[in-house]
Design an enzyme around this catalytic site. Sequence first.
Site, short mmCIF file in Angstrom:
data_model
loop_
_atom_site.label_atom_id
_atom_site.label_comp_id
_atom_site.label_asym_id
_atom_site.label_seq_id
_atom_site.Cartn_x
_atom_site.Cartn_y
_atom_site.Cartn_z
N GLY A 145 29.85 38.19 31.77
CA GLY A 145 31.05 37.90 32.56
C GLY A 145 31.93 36.91 31.84
O GLY A 145 31.75 36.66 30.65
N ASN A 146 32.91 36.35 32.52
CA ASN A 146 33.75 35.32 31.91
C ASN A 146 34.15 34.30 32.97
O ASN A 146 33.81 34.45 34.14
CB ASN A 146 34.97 35.94 31.21
CG ASN A 146 35.84 36.71 32.17
OD1 ASN A 146 36.42 36.13 33.10
ND2 ASN A 146 35.92 38.02 31.98
#
Length: 402
Positions: free
Chosen positions: A208-209
């Site tokens: 993810g980020n």
Amino acid sequence: MLLKNKHILLGITGGIAAYKCAHLVRLLIKEGASVKVVMTKAAEEFVTPKTLSVLSKQEVVADFFDSNHNWNNHVTLAEWADLMIIAPLTANTLAKLATGVCDNIVTACYLSARAKVFVAPAMDLDMFQHPTTKRNLETLHLDGLRIIPAEHGELASGLMGEGRMAEPETIVEFIKKQLQADLPLLGKKVLINAGPTYEAIDPVRFIGNRSSGKMGVCIADAFARLGADVTLVLGPSNQMPSEKSVSIKRIESAEEMLAVCEPLFAECDIAILSAAVADYKPKTVSNSKIKKKESDFSIELIKTVDVLEQLGKHKKHQLLVGFALETDHLIDYAKEKISRKNLDFIIANSATEEGSGFGVDTNKITIIDKHNKLNQFELKSKQEVAEDIVSFTLNYLKFSHA
Ligand code: CTP
């Protein structure tokens, strides 16, 4: 359409023009609105609560307490209202509104109302021209009330001049015009995406980020406030729009983002893609949790779909806008994305500049259009940045249709 299903709280005060409110209620109902009437004791001398209750098909509230000593909650009435009209607005009620006196149900509702308030002044010529009246009307104007101009004509006293309450038809037209001006994007379909995407590794892990989704959620709210019909396609984020009209579709991966956005894009007028979509995902996703081993472990990554680029390929009438988040060469990289992704303009923001990018409540943007014209904005709250983006979009639409 503008008044359809709107909740209108009509406050009637004690002037001869109060009798015209029976017709006003009928006109508002004809427009599809629901009308509740609150009135002062003095107003009852000019029009009966029974007439208004029959026309509005609602109970009329004329005091803080009803005949059974039950309390009429002005806060609930005010909260119910999408807009409030006070007609006629007598010199006496005008002075009360200007100073915050709240000694009857109409003024109490007014002070509790968060909705837009329209007032239709009505008084005799000399009262209307008195400096006190002028000063009080100016105060109301500064407080954000919309003043429906009084008309010139014969007054109840027999004098000729300004001070007649606007005719009910004029009041309805005035309100509709104002609402239209307040909602320049009424009927426009807007697609916004926001938040990160999660690309699964196994049932418990993902790539993810750090995107919070806040910028996109603020943009969705800002468009909705101007009347647009907004759909927000939101990745894993705990941010939620505050505007109730925003329709939310939740997704997790880049692939899901494209699947949901594609059909919405085909139907929309404006699309702003602010999501931090992952560029890579694991080549294979394990169905069961990957167990720790003695040796090191690596994951082979493959490219995800570029949602914005895909939409750009199918762009027809839509205005298409992307974001560019960079750590360096911000403007050059952003310009390259305009042509590669077939955008009308791009919103560039730095991932490293203080106060910009992920995880903060502020942002500093530069909007670059497809002719490479740069528009730089100051560091602002994300809400304010969203307002700037909406204003820029409105101007852009005006200019491109000129
Ligand atoms: N975008 C997208 N799908 C992707 C990657 C990006 O829709 N798989 C969109 C983003 O929503 C944004 C724009 O493309 O509006 C630019 O995203 P950004 O991450 O800055 O650029 P990339 O094209 O991914 O290129 P790079 O990461 O190399 O800068």
